[in-house]
Design an enzyme around this catalytic site. Sequence first.
Site, PDB file in Angstrom:
ATOM      1  N   CYS A 191     -12.622  -5.523  18.997  1.00 14.86           N
ATOM      2  CA  CYS A 191     -13.304  -6.536  19.816  1.00 14.86           C
ATOM      3  C   CYS A 191     -12.491  -6.906  21.047  1.00 14.86           C
ATOM      4  O   CYS A 191     -13.044  -7.137  22.122  1.00 14.86           O
ATOM      5  CB  CYS A 191     -13.583  -7.774  18.985  1.00 14.86           C
ATOM      6  SG  CYS A 191     -12.093  -8.627  18.412  1.00 14.86           S
ATOM      7  N   HIS A 235     -11.177 -12.958  16.386  1.00 11.18           N
ATOM      8  CA  HIS A 235     -12.205 -12.250  17.154  1.00 11.18           C
ATOM      9  C   HIS A 235     -12.062 -12.608  18.627  1.00 11.18           C
ATOM     10  O   HIS A 235     -11.688 -13.734  18.974  1.00 11.18           O
ATOM     11  CB  HIS A 235     -13.594 -12.636  16.646  1.00 11.18           C
ATOM     12  CG  HIS A 235     -14.707 -11.780  17.186  1.00 11.18           C
ATOM     13  ND1 HIS A 235     -14.654 -10.411  17.198  1.00 11.18           N
ATOM     14  CD2 HIS A 235     -15.905 -12.108  17.746  1.00 11.18           C
ATOM     15  CE1 HIS A 235     -15.774  -9.930  17.726  1.00 11.18           C
ATOM     16  NE2 HIS A 235     -16.542 -10.950  18.066  1.00 11.18           N
ATOM     17  N   ASN A 293     -20.955 -11.124  23.143  1.00 16.51           N
ATOM     18  CA  ASN A 293     -20.268 -10.543  21.999  1.00 16.51           C
ATOM     19  C   ASN A 293     -20.284  -9.016  22.120  1.00 16.51           C
ATOM     20  O   ASN A 293     -20.861  -8.457  23.061  1.00 16.51           O
ATOM     21  CB  ASN A 293     -20.946 -10.990  20.701  1.00 16.51           C
ATOM     22  CG  ASN A 293     -20.003 -10.996  19.521  1.00 16.51           C
ATOM     23  OD1 ASN A 293     -18.928 -10.423  19.553  1.00 16.51           O
ATOM     24  ND2 ASN A 293     -20.420 -11.660  18.449  1.00 16.51           N
TER      25      ASN A 293
END
Length: 438
Positions: free
Chosen positions: A69, A358, A379
């Site tokens: 991520c 994250h 995201n």
Amino acid sequence: MKHIDAQTLTSLRENYLSDDKARVVRHALTRNDIGTISRSLEAEENNPDFFSINLKTMPVTNQLQSGRCWIFSSMNVLREKIGKKYQIKEFELSQNYIAFYDKLEKANWFMNCVIDEKNEPADSETNRFLLEMAVGDGGQWNMLVSLVKKYGICPKTAMPETYQSSHTNRMNLILNRRLRKFAADIRHMNEEETEQYRQKTLKEIYGLIASCFGMPPVKFDFVYYDDKDNYHCEHDVTPLSFYHDYLGEDLDDYVDLINGPTADKPYYHTYTVKYLGNVVDGNPVCMLNVPMDELKEAIIAQLKDGSPVWFGCDCAPDGDQTTGLWDDGANDYGFTFDMDLDMTKAEMLDFRQSAMNHAMVLTGVNLVDGKPTRWKIENSWGDKIANKGYFIASDSWFDAYVYTAAVEKKYISEKALKALDEKSIELKPWDPFGTLAD
């Protein structure tokens, strides 16, 4: 130590069975998820998908079954800058290219760390920490900067994804077994033998990564359509020239701001974490701790200037992929079970309830009288969830679970910038700010 005796057990049972609310909850949970019966409708009503600052950004990306991520989010920030500069409607930077060199550099980093610790017992605190996860997918902003400065960047067309780059678990198992074998073997070697063995191991690991991720390009053609559908092609571009000439930004102009309100981390000081990093000859990890209000002010200033912001958070609590909402008031678990679950942010950090896990991109914020009420998030979990992959976070969730953001120096206060001239305070390897976003 106090045990649970028969009298206590009887009392607990009778007390529970006499609670009518508990009976309703027990019945509801036979056919429903805990989150379903604890969900607050007001949370959705209070966080509509409208923002006073709302950057127009490209479609979301998808990291699939990998913990990259931090790479995806950082590449999403950088592609917007390149896209704006060259009027490109849609494109991606190669996450696989960055991941290739990250894996290689992390393996070398790990070998250097265990060489430093090889005279300590294998079960020492530090060795246990290093060996628990030798090399994973995760990372932080400073680690990304070191990779880009050393290796550059390239479009995704120059190094696309492979099955292994998108599904990294099996390769990581093999890689970590080899690295743990290295840590075991060097305990019987002198300095010269250890260095020869490091080079041999690095050669094997390069082969593993290349077989799984493919070979990174030395040169490539930068081909794209602009927003008027005109075709462009630049030949024989290198990854480093693409970084310097096409992105044209110095990533050293960004500061990794953190919000860590714990007693051991006074504000307006910089911190590093022992053995946290990836590139041995890269930038050292440096995190500048500031109050949450100042972190928000810097982020909002960058958003107002039209630039998205990379940030790291704890995404586990209070998230709903269907509605696309993160809100700490969305699930009233304490009321459902009559439990006191309240903890301060400092307590959550100190007692391992929360830490960054994250990384994503802030692309908007809603301001009322200059104060944020909710945030728009890009995201990297694909466009089949939330609002085509974009999420909303309440400002109270932001306060509780956002830990770091990469912001340009020009948006940071003079008081905070002065701290960058100080030597960073070194934290222990297992400090919560040493966790990696994946």
